[in-house]
Design a protein around this motif. Structure first.
Motif, PDB file in Angstrom:
ATOM      1  N   PRO A   1       0.976  -0.966  -0.457  1.00 53.20           N
ATOM      2  CA  PRO A   1       0.285  -0.093  -0.244  1.00 53.20           C
ATOM      3  C   PRO A   1       0.833   1.541  -0.200  1.00 53.20           C
ATOM      4  O   PRO A   1       1.878   2.237   0.829  1.00 53.20           O
ATOM      5  N   CYS A   2       0.390   2.546  -0.275  1.00 49.31           N
ATOM      6  CA  CYS A   2       1.109   3.566  -1.301  1.00 49.31           C
ATOM      7  C   CYS A   2      -0.326   4.703  -0.531  1.00 49.31           C
ATOM      8  O   CYS A   2      -0.625   4.986  -2.067  1.00 49.31           O
ATOM      9  N   ARG A   3       0.392   5.316   0.107  1.00 47.47           N
ATOM     10  CA  ARG A   3      -1.022   6.621   0.734  1.00 47.47           C
ATOM     11  C   ARG A   3      -0.510   7.343  -0.671  1.00 47.47           C
ATOM     12  O   ARG A   3       0.489   7.332  -0.654  1.00 47.47           O
ATOM     13  N   GLU A   4      -1.914   8.504  -0.515  1.00 46.48           N
ATOM     14  CA  GLU A   4      -1.133   9.410  -1.146  1.00 46.48           C
ATOM     15  C   GLU A   4       0.407  10.276  -0.807  1.00 46.48           C
ATOM     16  O   GLU A   4       1.148  10.730  -1.754  1.00 46.48           O
ATOM     17  N   ASP A   5       0.897  10.324   0.348  1.00 46.41           N
ATOM     18  CA  ASP A   5       1.715  11.149   0.721  1.00 46.41           C
ATOM     19  C   ASP A   5       3.263  10.054   1.018  1.00 46.41           C
ATOM     20  O   ASP A   5       3.807  10.210   1.806  1.00 46.41           O
ATOM     21  N   GLY A   6       2.842   8.506   0.404  1.00 47.92           N
ATOM     22  CA  GLY A   6       3.732   7.734   0.428  1.00 47.92           C
ATOM     23  C   GLY A   6       3.735   6.655   1.935  1.00 47.92           C
ATOM     24  O   GLY A   6       4.160   5.839   1.780  1.00 47.92           O
ATOM     25  N   ARG A   7       3.080   7.333   2.490  1.00 43.97           N
ATOM     26  CA  ARG A   7       2.842   6.334   4.145  1.00 43.97           C
ATOM     27  C   ARG A   7       2.299   4.783   3.551  1.00 43.97           C
ATOM     28  O   ARG A   7       1.151   4.784   2.880  1.00 43.97           O
ATOM     29  N   GLY A   8       2.220   3.946   4.730  1.00 42.47           N
ATOM     30  CA  GLY A   8       1.933   2.781   4.729  1.00 42.47           C
ATOM     31  C   GLY A   8       0.673   2.116   5.413  1.00 42.47           C
ATOM     32  O   GLY A   8       0.263   4.089   6.148  1.00 42.47           O
ATOM     33  N   CYS A   9      -0.281   1.570   5.820  1.00 42.45           N
ATOM     34  CA  CYS A   9      -1.705   2.013   6.285  1.00 42.45           C
ATOM     35  C   CYS A   9      -1.098   1.960   8.007  1.00 42.45           C
ATOM     36  O   CYS A   9      -2.555   2.174   8.203  1.00 42.45           O
ATOM     37  N   GLU A  10      -0.467   1.357   8.822  1.00 43.17           N
ATOM     38  CA  GLU A  10      -0.138   1.869   9.249  1.00 43.17           C
ATOM     39  C   GLU A  10       0.722   2.954  10.595  1.00 43.17           C
ATOM     40  O   GLU A  10       1.795   3.216  11.274  1.00 43.17           O
ATOM     41  N   ASP A  11       0.466   3.801   9.452  1.00 42.47           N
ATOM     42  CA  ASP A  11       1.677   5.222  10.364  1.00 42.47           C
ATOM     43  C   ASP A  11       0.986   6.530   9.976  1.00 42.47           C
ATOM     44  O   ASP A  11      -0.246   6.377   9.423  1.00 42.47           O
ATOM     45  N   TYR A  12       1.449   7.145  11.085  1.00 37.51           N
ATOM     46  CA  TYR A  12       1.191   7.999  11.972  1.00 37.51           C
ATOM     47  C   TYR A  12       1.643   9.163  10.784  1.00 37.51           C
ATOM     48  O   TYR A  12       2.770   8.793   9.908  1.00 37.51           O
ATOM     49  N   ARG A  13       1.287  10.095  10.705  1.00 34.86           N
ATOM     50  CA  ARG A  13       1.767  11.423  10.102  1.00 34.86           C
ATOM     51  C   ARG A  13       2.872  11.987  10.911  1.00 34.86           C
ATOM     52  O   ARG A  13       2.660  11.746  12.403  1.00 34.86           O
ATOM     53  N   HIS A  14       3.823  13.188  10.952  1.00 29.28           N
ATOM     54  CA  HIS A  14       4.651  13.538  11.592  1.00 29.28           C
ATOM     55  C   HIS A  14       3.969  14.470  13.032  1.00 29.28           C
ATOM     56  O   HIS A  14       2.660  14.586  12.505  1.00 29.28           O
ATOM     57  N   MET A  15       4.298  14.806  14.122  1.00 35.55           N
ATOM     58  CA  MET A  15       3.277  15.224  14.993  1.00 35.55           C
ATOM     59  C   MET A  15       4.503  16.064  15.720  1.00 35.55           C
ATOM     60  O   MET A  15       5.678  15.848  16.197  1.00 35.55           O
ATOM     61  N   GLU A  16       4.007  16.883  16.772  1.00 37.12           N
ATOM     62  CA  GLU A  16       4.579  18.336  17.411  1.00 37.12           C
ATOM     63  C   GLU A  16       4.250  18.228  18.225  1.00 37.12           C
ATOM     64  O   GLU A  16       2.777  19.104  18.385  1.00 37.12           O
ATOM     65  N   ILE A  17       4.782  18.461  19.989  1.00 32.82           N
ATOM     66  CA  ILE A  17       4.020  18.017  20.942  1.00 32.82           C
ATOM     67  C   ILE A  17       4.663  19.227  21.618  1.00 32.82           C
ATOM     68  O   ILE A  17       5.766  19.067  21.312  1.00 32.82           O
ATOM     69  N   GLU A  18       3.847  20.263  22.607  1.00 36.31           N
ATOM     70  CA  GLU A  18       4.279  21.242  23.422  1.00 36.31           C
ATOM     71  C   GLU A  18       3.903  21.483  24.152  1.00 36.31           C
ATOM     72  O   GLU A  18       2.867  21.271  24.388  1.00 36.31           O
ATOM     73  N   THR A  19       4.160  21.260  25.239  1.00 35.43           N
ATOM     74  CA  THR A  19       3.384  21.276  27.142  1.00 35.43           C
ATOM     75  C   THR A  19       3.627  22.085  27.729  1.00 35.43           C
ATOM     76  O   THR A  19       4.858  23.289  27.703  1.00 35.43           O
ATOM     77  N   GLY A  20       2.787  23.303  28.684  1.00 34.52           N
ATOM     78  CA  GLY A  20       2.347  23.976  29.093  1.00 34.52           C
ATOM     79  C   GLY A  20       3.411  25.271  28.393  1.00 34.52           C
ATOM     80  O   GLY A  20       3.400  26.568  28.547  1.00 34.52           O
ATOM     81  N   VAL A  21       2.344  25.962  27.229  1.00 34.93           N
ATOM     82  CA  VAL A  21       1.753  26.793  26.261  1.00 34.93           C
ATOM     83  C   VAL A  21       0.677  27.936  27.065  1.00 34.93           C
ATOM     84  O   VAL A  21       1.422  29.231  27.120  1.00 34.93           O
ATOM     85  N   VAL A  22      -0.059  27.662  28.250  1.00 28.88           N
ATOM     86  CA  VAL A  22      -0.539  28.719  28.242  1.00 28.88           C
ATOM     87  C   VAL A  22      -0.863  28.768  30.035  1.00 28.88           C
ATOM     88  O   VAL A  22      -1.240  27.793  30.373  1.00 28.88           O
ATOM     89  N   SER A  23      -0.214  29.960  30.624  1.00 27.36           N
ATOM     90  CA  SER A  23       0.207  30.362  31.365  1.00 27.36           C
ATOM     91  C   SER A  23      -0.926  29.671  32.578  1.00 27.36           C
ATOM     92  O   SER A  23      -1.260  30.025  33.638  1.00 27.36           O
TER      93      SER A  23
END
Lengths: 292, 294
Positions: free
Chosen positions: A23-45
């Protein structure tokens, strides 16, 4: 959801991509792959805990506020947790006015169902005086941009925000019949929540005969039915919901659950690793927030 | 194998901070005073208040003799006659289609400015009007050319050439219109086995290679056969290459896309979604461009 009408040929292209042997999805991922994630905590004081998650184009801000309140009569010895989801009209013009309300209630119901389980979050520790005082956690999820897979993103954001939550220590003084609560002034005298067993939602979208995780907006438009499941780090499923107009074969539901369980475990462990890593990097780090 | 790729923001490469680009001159935000001199003329993106010229958009100030304009950094597509655009049909109306082309207003495609199947040239009858949804229905993608710009800025399109028309299988990307370089041709059959259409409106269409002689029928006959896996991977790779270029604000035209494609061959398509991989690809392209002086 923000639906663009896609053409038949575009949908066919996506469908065939998933049906392929490799399987090749439109961005080249397989069926069980997540896209890139970015996380930050403590953003709202001015919250007890907050997190911002960006999953490809999906942008989610979560704030947790702990307030003192009265426990519910059914569970007098435990605290409460309340979800509220707000779909900002910034995400898509369709959310303007009351347009986003339906989606918002849907997300908050799934979230509260996932957390409505004594094993997920220790709510008993939030109780101060049974029947009288407890902590109520108000979890506000703000949807800033839609890029597909909102449920998973919201749940990951919630888990990160809960990890970041710090609840002030409380001491109870008893004088005769009067109970008096004393809130600690020290900002470092706080309790943290144990989120090691709280769930993340994994959504599996059925496209054609196969299922994929982390569907993009275009893939969501091709999807007949999807299964949302709250999965904990141990692989237990705390909630399950089927959505969409298509029907699912019991066998395929079983397959999807197996996949979801596997991915959910990976998701939970990598999320926890990242959160711990971020914490280790200490107070030196500057909050990036919305400045890119 | 399931992969989950989460990072925390703090882990993002510090590189961007060191390599600060030289500051752009004349950058303004909405409301900034551009000049207090009354000798200038008010152009696009500016307004006059209390005898002072203010910017109404965030962007770069440009001056031509006495005329001052602000060119916005982020904008919707402002059409020009002769531009190649890609659009999506959103409504079938009386003798016309409404098309979404990323401009401020929806564009129109008149029934009289399309080539009918078979390439007949004749007056459009009532019969044709009844068959409109049969030709193009809601959701269909088309490539077209801007024929005219109406008074309110609404674009009128035409597809009266066999290279324009309905699009078949492929992927649509949406990037900023200002990144698309204006060129003589916007249709490219790339040597890697896919063709792209770079719409001036910021929409990019990537599709499996078309055979120019036989397939240029205006797209009324659609080929819904499965696309072979290797072609699909090429399409996905091109998609990720173009998005990487757009993310780093690089101008997009056939050469830069081919450079990006070739640089990306070092990585798997899936890895191209990671930020560190894209910045590496961009570095490679920049080096190559400097070397070849393009």
């Amino acid at each position: 959801m923000a639906d663009v009408n896609y053409s038949e040929a575009e949908k066919t292209f996506i469908l065939h991509g998933i049906q392929d042997k490799f399987p090749c999805r439109e961005d080249g991922r397989g069926c069980e792959d997540y896209r890139h994630m970015e996380i930050e905590t403590g953003v709202v004081s001015n919250t007890s805990g907050s997190a911002r998650l960006r999953l490809a184009n999906t942008d989610i801000l979560v704030g947790v506020k702990a307030e003192l309140g009265v426990p519910s009569p059914e569970k007098p010895d435990s605290g409460c947790i309340e979800f509220f989801v707000d779909c900002s009209a910034n995400a898509t013009p369709e959310f303007e006015g009351r347009g986003g309300e339906e989606l918002a209630t849907e997300i908050s119901t799934v979230l509260s169902r996932c957390y409505d389980n004594s094993g997920c979050l220790d709510l008993k520790s939030l109780c101060i005086i049974p029947k009288q005082q407890c902590w109520i956690l108000y979890i506000d999820v703000l949807l800033l941009e839609c890029g597909g897979n909102l449920f998973d993103a919201a749940s990951i954001g919630v888990k990160a925000a809960l990890y970041n939550t710090r609840i002030p220590n409380v001491t109870v003084n008893q004088e005769d019949d009067e109970m008096e609560i004393e809130l600690s002034d020290d900002p470092y005298d706080v309790n943290r929540l144990d989120i090691s067993s709280s769930p993340c939602i994994v959504t599996l979208s059925k496209i054609g005969h196969y299922h994929v995780v982390d569907a993009s907006q275009k893939e969501e438009a091709c999807c007949l039915a999807r299964l949302m499941m709250g999965v904990t780090a141990k692989g237990t499923i705390s909630a399950l919901k089927k959505e969409g107009w298509g029907s699912l074969n019991p066998e395929s539901i079983f397959d999807m659950m197996e996949t979801g369980k596997k991915i959910g475990q990976v998701l939970n462990t990598s999320l926890l690793n990242v959160l711990e890593e971020e914490e280790k990097s200490g107070n030196k780090r500057k909050t990036v927030g919305f400045l890119k | 194998m399931a992969t989950v790729d989460i990072r925390f923001v703090g882990a993002r490469g510090k590189k961007d901070n060191i390599e600060t680009v030289e500051e752009i001159q004349n950058l303004v935000t909405p409301g900034d005073i551009i000049t207090t001199d009354t000798g200038f003329m008010r152009g696009h993106g500016t307004f006059m208040e209390n005898e002072k010229l203010h910017a109404s958009v965030a962007g770069v100030v440009e001056r031509v003799n006495k005329l001052i304009c602000v060119k916005p950094l982020k904008t919707r597509y402002n059409g020009e006659i002769g531009d190649v655009v890609i659009g999506r049909i959103i409504e079938v109306c009386q003798r016309r289609w409404k098309v979404e082309t990323h401009s401020k207003l929806n564009s129109v495609l008149m029934l009289s400015s399309v080539n009918l199947p078979g390439g007949e040239l004749r007056r459009r009858s009532e019969e044709d009007e009844k068959l409109m949804r049969h030709y193009l229905k809601e959701g269909d993608l088309i490539s077209a050319e801007v024929q005219n710009i109406m008074g309110d800025g609404c674009l009128s399109l035409h597809t009266r050439s066999l290279k324009y028309g309905k699009l078949g299988q492929g992927t649509l990307l949406s990037i900023s219109p200002s990144l698309i370089k204006r060129r003589k041709t916007h249709f490219h059959n790339l040597p890697c086995g896919a063709s792209i259409i770079l719409g001036n409106n910021g929409y990019v269409w990537i599709s499996p290679n078309v055979n120019e002689e036989t397939d240029n029928t205006g797209g009324y006959e659609q080929n819904l056969e499965p696309v072979p896996n290797d072609v699909r991977i090429v399409v996905a790779r091109l998609r990720n290459s173009i998005l990487a270029l757009a993310d780093h604000h690089m101008i997009i035209y056939d050469t830069s896309i081919m450079y990006a494609y070739e640089a990306s061959l070092l990585f798997t398509v899936k890895d191209m979604l990671k930020p560190e991989v894209t910045s590496e690809i961009i570095d490679l392209i920049q080096q190559r461009m400097e070397l070849e002086g393009t």
